[in-house]
Structures are given as C-alpha cells and as structure tokens.
Design a protein around this motif. Structure first.
Motif, PDB file in Angstrom:
ATOM      1  N   VAL A 141       0.862  -1.186   0.000  1.00 23.75           N
ATOM      2  CA  VAL A 141       0.000   0.000   0.000  1.00 23.75           C
ATOM      3  C   VAL A 141       0.900   1.238   0.000  1.00 23.75           C
ATOM      4  O   VAL A 141       1.617   1.502   0.976  1.00 23.75           O
ATOM      5  CB  VAL A 141      -0.959   0.016   1.215  1.00 23.75           C
ATOM      6  N   ALA A 142       0.880   1.966  -1.099  1.00 24.83           N
ATOM      7  CA  ALA A 142       1.757   3.133  -1.263  1.00 24.83           C
ATOM      8  C   ALA A 142       1.224   4.314  -0.448  1.00 24.83           C
ATOM      9  O   ALA A 142       0.024   4.386  -0.165  1.00 24.83           O
ATOM     10  CB  ALA A 142       1.823   3.504  -2.738  1.00 24.83           C
ATOM     11  N   PRO A 143       2.122   5.246  -0.076  1.00 23.02           N
ATOM     12  CA  PRO A 143       1.707   6.395   0.756  1.00 23.02           C
ATOM     13  C   PRO A 143       0.550   7.190   0.149  1.00 23.02           C
ATOM     14  O   PRO A 143      -0.291   7.710   0.876  1.00 23.02           O
ATOM     15  CB  PRO A 143       2.971   7.255   0.831  1.00 23.02           C
ATOM     16  N   GLU A 144       0.492   7.270  -1.192  1.00 17.09           N
ATOM     17  CA  GLU A 144      -0.580   8.079  -1.798  1.00 17.09           C
ATOM     18  C   GLU A 144      -1.930   7.358  -1.793  1.00 17.09           C
ATOM     19  O   GLU A 144      -2.943   7.933  -2.180  1.00 17.09           O
ATOM     20  CB  GLU A 144      -0.201   8.513  -3.222  1.00 17.09           C
ATOM     21  N   GLU A 145      -1.937   6.099  -1.317  1.00 16.67           N
ATOM     22  CA  GLU A 145      -3.204   5.355  -1.303  1.00 16.67           C
ATOM     23  C   GLU A 145      -3.972   5.500   0.013  1.00 16.67           C
ATOM     24  O   GLU A 145      -5.034   4.906   0.172  1.00 16.67           O
ATOM     25  CB  GLU A 145      -2.940   3.871  -1.567  1.00 16.67           C
ATOM     26  N   TYR A 146      -3.420   6.217   0.964  1.00 18.32           N
ATOM     27  CA  TYR A 146      -4.131   6.394   2.235  1.00 18.32           C
ATOM     28  C   TYR A 146      -3.706   7.698   2.900  1.00 18.32           C
ATOM     29  O   TYR A 146      -2.690   8.292   2.537  1.00 18.32           O
ATOM     30  CB  TYR A 146      -3.850   5.220   3.195  1.00 18.32           C
TER      31      TYR A 146
END
Lengths: 453, 103
Positions: A342-347
């Motif tokens: 889960v990449a930082p821009e996904e949450y």
C-alpha cells in the motif's frame, strides 16, 4: 389586519419536543404546523450515505404527534429537508413513516412529496449555458465535479411548497430546502409580503431556539404586513428582544444580510419590542429581490473508507517527546505499508492527540502539554476498507511498540480500551459544491408527486 | 482591562455552512457593547491573527441590535473532510476568551 400564525415543533424533526407544547400551540389555532427536518451541519456523510442523522425512532415519534395534530385541526403539516439531508432516500424514509403512521392511526389526507435530488445532465447543461455561479471562495463549477458527485441536491425556496399547497396537499414533505422556506411559503401564499414571511421562517426553522432558556421545543410566530411576533408555547420559556435579535447570528456568515433563493433578507434596521415578558415583535425587515432567481447546490463525493482506533498514554517520558515519537510512528507505518503493497498516496494517516491539539489542530495557540495523560485517535482513510484496516493495524502496532529516547515502558506505549481495538467506520464523503444555478422557474428543479392517503 | 471570558454574555463558534466558521461575541447591555466597540480591539485583524487567516477573508459585522460582534472566515478544513477536528465547528472559540479589552 390579516395575520398568519405558524407553529414550529423543534429545530430538527426527531430532536423531540414536549407534547404539551404542541397542544398549547395548536390551541392558538395556527394556520400550519411544521418543522425543519435537516441541516448540513452533521457533515457530508448523511447526504452521501442516504441515511438520517436523527434516529428513525425519534423522527417517527415527532411525526406522529404533528400528523395527528394537523389532521385533527384541519391544517397543513409541512416538513422541510426531510430525513436530514433532503435527498431521494431521505425523503422516502419520512414519506414511508407518514404512510405507516396514517395507516396505524386511521388518518386520511392528500400528501405531496417535493423532490430535490438533481439530475447530473441538467446541472451540466446549466454550466454549459453559463448559468452557474460559485459562492464564497469556490472555483466555478465544472462538469467533472458534477460527474464525480455521489449525490447532488438543490435547495428549494418557498415556491414549490406554495404550489403543493395550492394543489390541495395537506401534508407536504420537502427534500433539501432553504430552512425558512416551508414556513415562509405558508405566509407568502396568504399574500403577506416576503420580508416578514422570510423573517418568520428564520425564527421558526430552529423551533424554540430564539427563546430562553434554550431547549428543543415549540415556537409560535404570527406574521402580519408590518412584522412578526415570536412566542414560545411552553410557559417555562420566553422570547426577549435580545434572545430574538441574537437568533440572527445562528449558523450564518452575517447577522444582517441573509441570502435566499430569489433575494436577500436585510435585517439591519430591525426593531425588537417586547409585547409581554414572553413575546417579542420584530419590525423593519426588508426584502431585496435578486436580479435572477438562484438555487444553491449541495453535493458530496466519496473519498474513501475509514478505520479508527483509540488509545491513550500515561507515560510522562513519551509525552515529553511527543512530536518526534509521532513522526517515527508515521515513518514506520509508511515503510511497512509499502512493504505489504500500500503506497503512501493510497491512504491518509492522521493521529490526533487529545490533551494537546486534538480540538483545534494547527489553530491551537497553546503548545505546552499540561496534562498527565494524552488520548490518541488513529484515523486512516484509504481507497477501500481492506487497505484502511491494514494500514490502521500497522499504525496501532507502531503506536504501541515504537521505541523513543529514554523509554522505560518497554512492553507498550499505549493503553487500548477495547478488543478489538480497530473499528471500521465506513465510507467517507466530502462536500464538493457551494454553487448556485439559475433556473428558468423556481419550481423546475423540484418536481412534486401527489398521493392520497 | 478585561478579558472576554469575564465580560461577555456569550462567546461561541459554529459552522456557517460547510466551508466557513463563524464566531459570535455577545454582551449583556448596550452600554458595554458600545464601550467594547469603541476600543476597536474586536476587528478583522484580530481574527486574522488568532485564526491564521488572511484579513481579507474575515467578514466582520458589529450587530448593535443583538449587542454582538460576528466574524466569519474559512474553516481550516471543510466540515467532515480528512483532517477536520470539529465537524460542527462549535469548539473553536477558546482563543477569544483571553482577548483583553481595555474597557
């Protein structure tokens, strides 16, 4: 001089009111009984989800008393912004309750439903025609914002209510409405001028709030050509010139300029005179008709799913190094979430520190932490519920176990009050519109359907 | 010298729609309202400083009929959006309580 008496039961349908207050109001032979049913104040979730913010049990209780009173006295019952947000599911929820109650109580009447949910293609057509305007600091409305919206409602003025009453409806349930509109409609339909009619609506939309002591209760307003008289129906409350004047401050940007569909209510030269120790006369309000009739839009779009966890620390060593501790927690979560895909821009991970700046965030002027314990709310919003849960679990673990300089509490940093500690909190919505569109006619965006009960 | 917490009848904050916050400070009588107004302490610049907003974004209205002052300015985050701490906006008044008014 002709007068119209309007009875409002409370600030929101479902907030409750004493039955004796309703009966005392009905004894004054009002020309209608009504209630505002909604607000955007509880936030975007309710418009997005289609759910009410007051409980259906409480809405049903208020509705039953109002309906029985209205039918028994042969007067209209009018509810604005049904179901809290005034979209299609909200209106249908309240309509279904009315049908149920009528069947249970053996009541018969003609009912009108005024629909306020908006068709995206119509809004996009108005944008293309140059007939939309931003309010406040909003950018001009574009077709993408319309397409992304999960639900759009228009805020109706009094005209659709007047039409429904003209067509013989005794019970009128409205979708999203300007709060005063259901009340102003009844006065304007009786040929009273817009200024006192709108002012009356402004007082009635919050029930007995213009009186003291404050409480969810009934208000009776008498409208005449030259002004309005406000009086709470519960003898424990009273309206004073200052309590009524101060209601003009409530939930708006200006106490003197109130923008409504079709014009502006100017209250800068209002006079407030005590008629008795419980009733106040207000005069001197003015209505400035707008050049073009406008309908405000409200809309929400879904921005993800939330999961939360609550914990606290009693460790003074951690409290003394709070900011760097939270930074290392966030860095750990970023790395480990990336490891499981889960990449930082996904949450978005937000950790609120109650006891520090949990209420005011960046606007908190006090920077020192005076308390001996701190509460934390760990909040993750991600594009789907699984990712939100996964990132939250990692954040919770790292709040518990992340090391910090001088740490003695090596078994864990946080007290968690619950098992399970992680709570899925459902979809998250965002308000995306504060714009107006210019219709051809005040009623065109608000179709009315009728049924005989 | 007097702090708002000691001389005001009401000091409150609330949403004015989902994008704005509004603060009301109300006094008990016309005389006190006029004396507070004469000091000039309550003004757009005060709210701009306490809430870190541009002065041009503060709508400030003295309201003599209600013995009140109202200031409306942008919320930090729209109501209910990610990062919002106060959906109703009703707990943002505290910095006002310690404003000193030389009446």
């Amino acid at each position: 001089m002709p007068e119209i008496r309007l009875l409002s039961t409370s600030g929101i349908l479902g907030y409750g009111f004493p039955e004796e207050s309703l009966n005392a109001g009905l004894a004054r032979k009002p020309h209608m009984v009504g209630c505002d049913g909604g607000s955007s104040d509880p936030g975007p979730y309710y418009l997005g989800s289609g759910k009410p913010f007051a409980s259906p049990m409480a809405i049903r209780r208020d509705l039953r008393l109002m309906l029985k009173g209205a039918i028994e006295h042969g007067i209209p019952m009018v509810v604005g912004t049904c179901g809290g947000a005034g979209g299609a599911p909200h209106l249908e929820l309240v309509a279904a309750m009315v049908r149920d109650i009528a069947a249970e109580e053996g009541l018969h009447f003609r009912m009108a439903l005024i629909h306020a949910e908006q068709d995206k293609s119509l809004i996009k057509r108005r944008i293309a025609e140059g007939r939309s305007r931003p309010l406040g600091r909003m950018k001009p409305l574009d077709a993408d914002t319309v397409d992304r919206a999960d639900r759009i409602v228009g805020m109706m003025g009094p005209e659709p209510y007047m039409r429904a009453l003209d067509e013989g409806a005794q019970v009128v349930l409205g979708g999203r409405s300007s709060d005063p509109a259901p009340f102003a409609a009844v006065a304007m339909r009786a040929q009273l001028p817009p200024a006192p009619s709108w002012y009356a609506g402004k007082m009635l939309e919050c029930g007995a709030t213009p009186s003291i002591p404050k409480g969810h209760d009934c208000l009776l307003v008498t409208v005449r050509d030259d002004g309005v008289e406000c009086e709470p129906t519960n003898p424990i409350r009273r309206c004073t010139p200052v309590s009524v004047a101060n209601h003009s401050l409530h939930e708006n940007s200006s106490p003197i300029h109130h923008y409504e569909p079709g014009g502006m209510l100017d209250t800068s030269d209002c006079r407030f005179d005590a008629l008795t120790d419980r009733a106040v006369k207000v005069s001197g309000m003015r209505w400035e008709k707008a050049d073009a009739y406008s309908v405000k839009l409200e809309a929400v779009e879904k921005i993800g799913y939330r999961a939360i966890s609550i914990c606290g620390t009693r460790d003074p060593l951690l409290i003394s190094t709070l900011a760097p501790f939270l930074q290392s927690v966030k860095a750990n979560v970023r790395a480990k979430a990336q490891d499981f895909g889960v990449a930082p821009e996904e949450y978005t991970l937000t950790i609120r520190s109650y006891g520090h700046d949990g209420v005011m965030a960046e606007r908190e002027p006090v920077h020192d932490i005076a308390g001996h314990e701190l509460g934390f709310l760990i909040d993750v919003v991600a594009q789907d519920p699984d990712r939100a849960a996964a990132v939250l679990a990692m954040a919770r673990t790292n709040m518990l176990h992340t090391d910090f300089p001088g740490r003695l509490c090596r078994e864990g940093n946080m007290a968690f009050p619950f098992s399970p500690s992680d709570i899925p909190a459902g979809p998250v919505f965002r308000f995306t519109m504060s714009h107006v569109v210019l219709p051809d006619d005040p009623c065109e965006m608000f179709p009315i359907t009728y049924e005989t009960i | 010298m007097a702090l708002i917490r000691d001389i005001a009848a009401v000091c409150k904050s609330k949403n004015a729609g989902p994008f704005d916050l509004t603060i009301d400070v109300v006094f008990d009588n016309d005389d006190l309202f006029e004396r507070v107004r004469a000091t000039g302490v309550l003004c757009p610049a005060l709210f701009a400083r306490l809430y870190d907003v541009a002065e041009a974004d503060v709508l400030f209205t003295p309201y003599p009929a209600g013995r009140a002052f109202k200031a409306t300015f942008p919320r930090l985050v729209p109501a209910g959006d990610i990062g919002d701490t106060d959906v109703y906006g009703c707990q943002q008044h505290a910095p006002m309580l310690d404003v000193d008014i030389p009446v």
